[in-house]
Design a protein around this motif. Sequence first.
Motif, PDB file in Angstrom:
ATOM      1  N   VAL A 130      19.927  43.354  64.779  1.00 17.26           N
ATOM      2  CA  VAL A 130      19.740  44.046  66.175  1.00 17.26           C
ATOM      3  C   VAL A 130      20.939  43.694  66.922  1.00 17.26           C
ATOM      4  O   VAL A 130      21.766  44.647  67.502  1.00 17.26           O
ATOM      5  N   LEU A 131      21.341  42.445  66.951  1.00 21.22           N
ATOM      6  CA  LEU A 131      22.409  41.851  67.637  1.00 21.22           C
ATOM      7  C   LEU A 131      23.806  42.285  67.069  1.00 21.22           C
ATOM      8  O   LEU A 131      24.735  42.771  67.609  1.00 21.22           O
ATOM      9  N   SER A 132      23.896  42.765  65.752  1.00 25.34           N
ATOM     10  CA  SER A 132      24.869  42.876  64.838  1.00 25.34           C
ATOM     11  C   SER A 132      25.194  44.514  65.240  1.00 25.34           C
ATOM     12  O   SER A 132      26.268  45.109  65.378  1.00 25.34           O
ATOM     13  N   SER A 133      23.942  45.344  65.488  1.00 25.81           N
ATOM     14  CA  SER A 133      24.262  46.777  65.703  1.00 25.81           C
ATOM     15  C   SER A 133      24.802  46.896  67.026  1.00 25.81           C
ATOM     16  O   SER A 133      25.412  47.845  67.312  1.00 25.81           O
ATOM     17  N   LEU A 160      19.182  47.044  73.195  1.00 29.64           N
ATOM     18  CA  LEU A 160      19.135  46.396  71.912  1.00 29.64           C
ATOM     19  C   LEU A 160      19.175  44.824  72.078  1.00 29.64           C
ATOM     20  O   LEU A 160      18.605  43.746  71.435  1.00 29.64           O
ATOM     21  N   ILE A 161      20.320  44.318  73.187  1.00 31.05           N
ATOM     22  CA  ILE A 161      20.411  43.158  73.542  1.00 31.05           C
ATOM     23  C   ILE A 161      18.972  42.585  74.118  1.00 31.05           C
ATOM     24  O   ILE A 161      18.729  41.350  73.786  1.00 31.05           O
ATOM     25  N   CYS A 162      18.345  43.206  74.908  1.00 28.66           N
ATOM     26  CA  CYS A 162      17.077  42.801  75.490  1.00 28.66           C
ATOM     27  C   CYS A 162      16.121  42.594  74.466  1.00 28.66           C
ATOM     28  O   CYS A 162      15.335  41.809  74.642  1.00 28.66           O
ATOM     29  N   VAL A 163      16.135  43.568  73.555  1.00 30.56           N
ATOM     30  CA  VAL A 163      15.137  43.570  72.459  1.00 30.56           C
ATOM     31  C   VAL A 163      15.253  42.050  71.651  1.00 30.56           C
ATOM     32  O   VAL A 163      14.481  41.441  71.219  1.00 30.56           O
ATOM     33  N   PHE A 164      16.478  41.727  71.272  1.00 30.95           N
ATOM     34  CA  PHE A 164      16.761  40.487  70.631  1.00 30.95           C
ATOM     35  C   PHE A 164      16.301  39.296  71.393  1.00 30.95           C
ATOM     36  O   PHE A 164      15.894  38.378  70.796  1.00 30.95           O
ATOM     37  N   PHE A 165      16.528  39.365  72.668  1.00 33.71           N
ATOM     38  CA  PHE A 165      16.005  37.976  73.314  1.00 33.71           C
ATOM     39  C   PHE A 165      14.525  38.055  73.660  1.00 33.71           C
ATOM     40  O   PHE A 165      14.163  36.842  73.597  1.00 33.71           O
TER      41      PHE A 165
END
Length: 295
Positions: free
Chosen positions: A61-64, A93-98
Amino acid sequence: MADDKADGNPAEEVQVPIIEENEHKQAEVPPKKNIIPGKFFQVKRVSGLLSVVSFVFSLPVLSSVIWLLYMKSYDCEWLFKLPSLQIGISIGLICVFFICNAALFLRARMQMVGIVVVMVPLTVMFTIGLAFLGANSMENRRIPATPLWFEMKIHDNELWNNIKECIYDTGVCRDLALTSTKLKSYDFSMKKLSSVESGCCRPPADCPLQYVNATFWEKNDQMQTDSDTYNPDCDLWKNDRDALCYDCLTCRQGYMKALRSKWLKLGVFLVCMALLLISSHLSLFLVTMWELHIS
């Protein structure tokens, strides 16, 4: 003799209450739970493994996000205001990662809060991915970058006039003509063309036109066409390099196909990653509840 009896009776009376009191305290001690060490450690191991798996699943997710932010936008994509959507999805997506990784720390203290907090953004992520894929009723014409939205944009003549000018300025057809000057008709027909080159820089394959070079075609009177299946784009083709087939429907469809392919890939990625993360976090939640139950 009477004194000896008087001295011995109080001692016996003291010992009896002390023994009874000790027995009463022992009776009040709650029984210990029967914990099987091997079973507990197995659950602990599964819980730790699922935590690692959930963290590993969040890394793509972070890579995307890096892929979306640094990936070059397709030619003339800015006319659709899609780069701003691209940035918005990256932030999401950054928010989803955290959130996914924060839920891993909350699972030991607040299990229900952690699972609810992580499921909300993952469900939104899954829904957006389905919309990009055009899954049944999960999309509408107001959601950008969905198939219905692209189809609506094809028929917007005002927007298309700006797009075809932009395509011309990029020199796609000019580059095709320069790289195909020495190709014969058969060689050119075997050349792999992009959807934009095939739709905008040459006439449709079913037109009664004969190849001279990549951007010049002569009318072939010997070719017979069925009036019922005649392609109206054949009449829109012009050998003028400023016109070519930019007004053809095949050009619009070819450009939209090239533009839509990126968002279809993103939709597949969002759906797959959302399913993997939902599965891993739900499994981790169940194992955590089991671990608390047997501890």
